[in-house]
Enzyme design. Sequence first.
Site, PDB file in Angstrom:
ATOM      1  N   SER A  80      47.738  40.496  31.900  1.00  0.00           N
ATOM      2  CA  SER A  80      48.107  40.497  33.326  1.00  0.00           C
ATOM      3  C   SER A  80      49.534  40.059  33.614  1.00  0.00           C
ATOM      4  O   SER A  80      49.970  40.128  34.770  1.00  0.00           O
ATOM      5  CB  SER A  80      47.138  39.609  34.116  1.00  0.00           C
ATOM      6  OG  SER A  80      45.902  40.275  34.287  1.00  0.00           O
ATOM      7  N   LYS A  83      51.650  42.439  35.538  1.00  0.00           N
ATOM      8  CA  LYS A  83      51.635  42.469  37.003  1.00  0.00           C
ATOM      9  C   LYS A  83      52.970  42.020  37.585  1.00  0.00           C
ATOM     10  O   LYS A  83      53.268  42.299  38.753  1.00  0.00           O
ATOM     11  CB  LYS A  83      50.493  41.598  37.545  1.00  0.00           C
ATOM     12  CG  LYS A  83      49.099  42.168  37.279  1.00  0.00           C
ATOM     13  CD  LYS A  83      48.018  41.259  37.865  1.00  0.00           C
ATOM     14  CE  LYS A  83      46.640  41.908  37.839  1.00  0.00           C
ATOM     15  NZ  LYS A  83      45.929  41.747  36.569  1.00  0.00           N
ATOM     16  N   SER A 138      44.686  37.244  40.024  1.00  0.00           N
ATOM     17  CA  SER A 138      44.943  38.328  39.063  1.00  0.00           C
ATOM     18  C   SER A 138      43.997  39.495  39.302  1.00  0.00           C
ATOM     19  O   SER A 138      43.516  40.134  38.365  1.00  0.00           O
ATOM     20  CB  SER A 138      44.800  37.808  37.620  1.00  0.00           C
ATOM     21  OG  SER A 138      45.569  38.566  36.734  1.00  0.00           O
TER      22      SER A 138
END
Length: 378
Positions: A80, A83, A138
């Site tokens: 993640s 991101k 997340s």
Amino acid sequence: MAIGIWYTVRARGGTALSLSCAVLLYAAPSAPAAPDPAVRTAAGVPAPPQVSAAAWMVTDAESGAVLAARDAHRPLPPASTLKTLFAVTVLPRLRGDLAHTVSYGDLAGVAPGSSLVGVREGHTYTVADLWRGVFLSSGNDAVRTLAGLNGGWRHTIREMQTTAERLGARETVVKSPDGYDAPGQTSSAYDLTLFARAGLRNPGFRTYAATTAARFPAAGGPRSFGIRNTNRLLVGSHGVAPYPGLIGVKNGYTSRAGNTLVSAARRDGRTVLVTLLRPRSNRHNAVYEESRALLDWGFAAAQRARGAVERLPDPADPPGSTGAAGPQAASGTPGDEESGGLAWPATAGGAALLLGAFFHRRRTVARRMAARRAAREA
């Protein structure tokens, strides 16, 4: 250390005699761990703490000087932390107060096992709500919804790839904007540091990355609920103490990537970035505690560094311009802080080479144009 050992001896007359002796045992001092040959450091700084991560990098965010690194350009699954690139790409394109009612199609592609914030079909959220869902929880459901507003999943992948290339990120291949494991998807400690540094120049990015808790959606109502940032180094949880001055940025985990973390902290007017990928230690919270150790070291080292391992390009500079990515020697060699990052020798010989190449190019172009005119006339 001395250890007492007692013996009991029975004499011929049956009398028990107690004897004692002391045996001295010496424990050989443990040899210090050998330095990791894969670790590169800037001139003038002490050795960084030894950590178990497969790849990591410590950077002075303002100057872009890389203070120390290990396999910073090694392509690895980012989880993640990707991101950050998603936010750098999409956040400037969508107004935070834009309201959107979620459809079935918005959530149809969320992969099983994804981390979720709890976006629900038929409910209305602002873009700002969805960004808090991305940074705090997340939430891949929030990423999917925002990508839909940005023109779709595949369009967002193309835009993220373009943004990565514009920033000088050469090891990043985007396949899934939320960082979910996908064949061929990679990034690196270097690239993720580029994304975080670029993001922290955006006020919205900075705000979301540093937010510890929020209501989702923020407007409240009977179906609103609280969310808390899952970055343990930011909020202090699960046995991890909060790091003083931490301002983000993003944590991640997948079974293929392992633990990943991009951290930024500010102290005495200086911001230090630490990116750490795949710690191999079995110690609980290793990704957070190893990042803490590197942040502490980074603040101390930044004051003593001469030159840099390499220097990040400015986010406003195109890739390949002065200061672009690429290994640089420590103090005293071309490309470091003291030489101004010159790619060509600042000598008459270097100037002559440049002029010669320029006139050779002009003659080549002129010959090609003349040949084309002759062909048309024939």
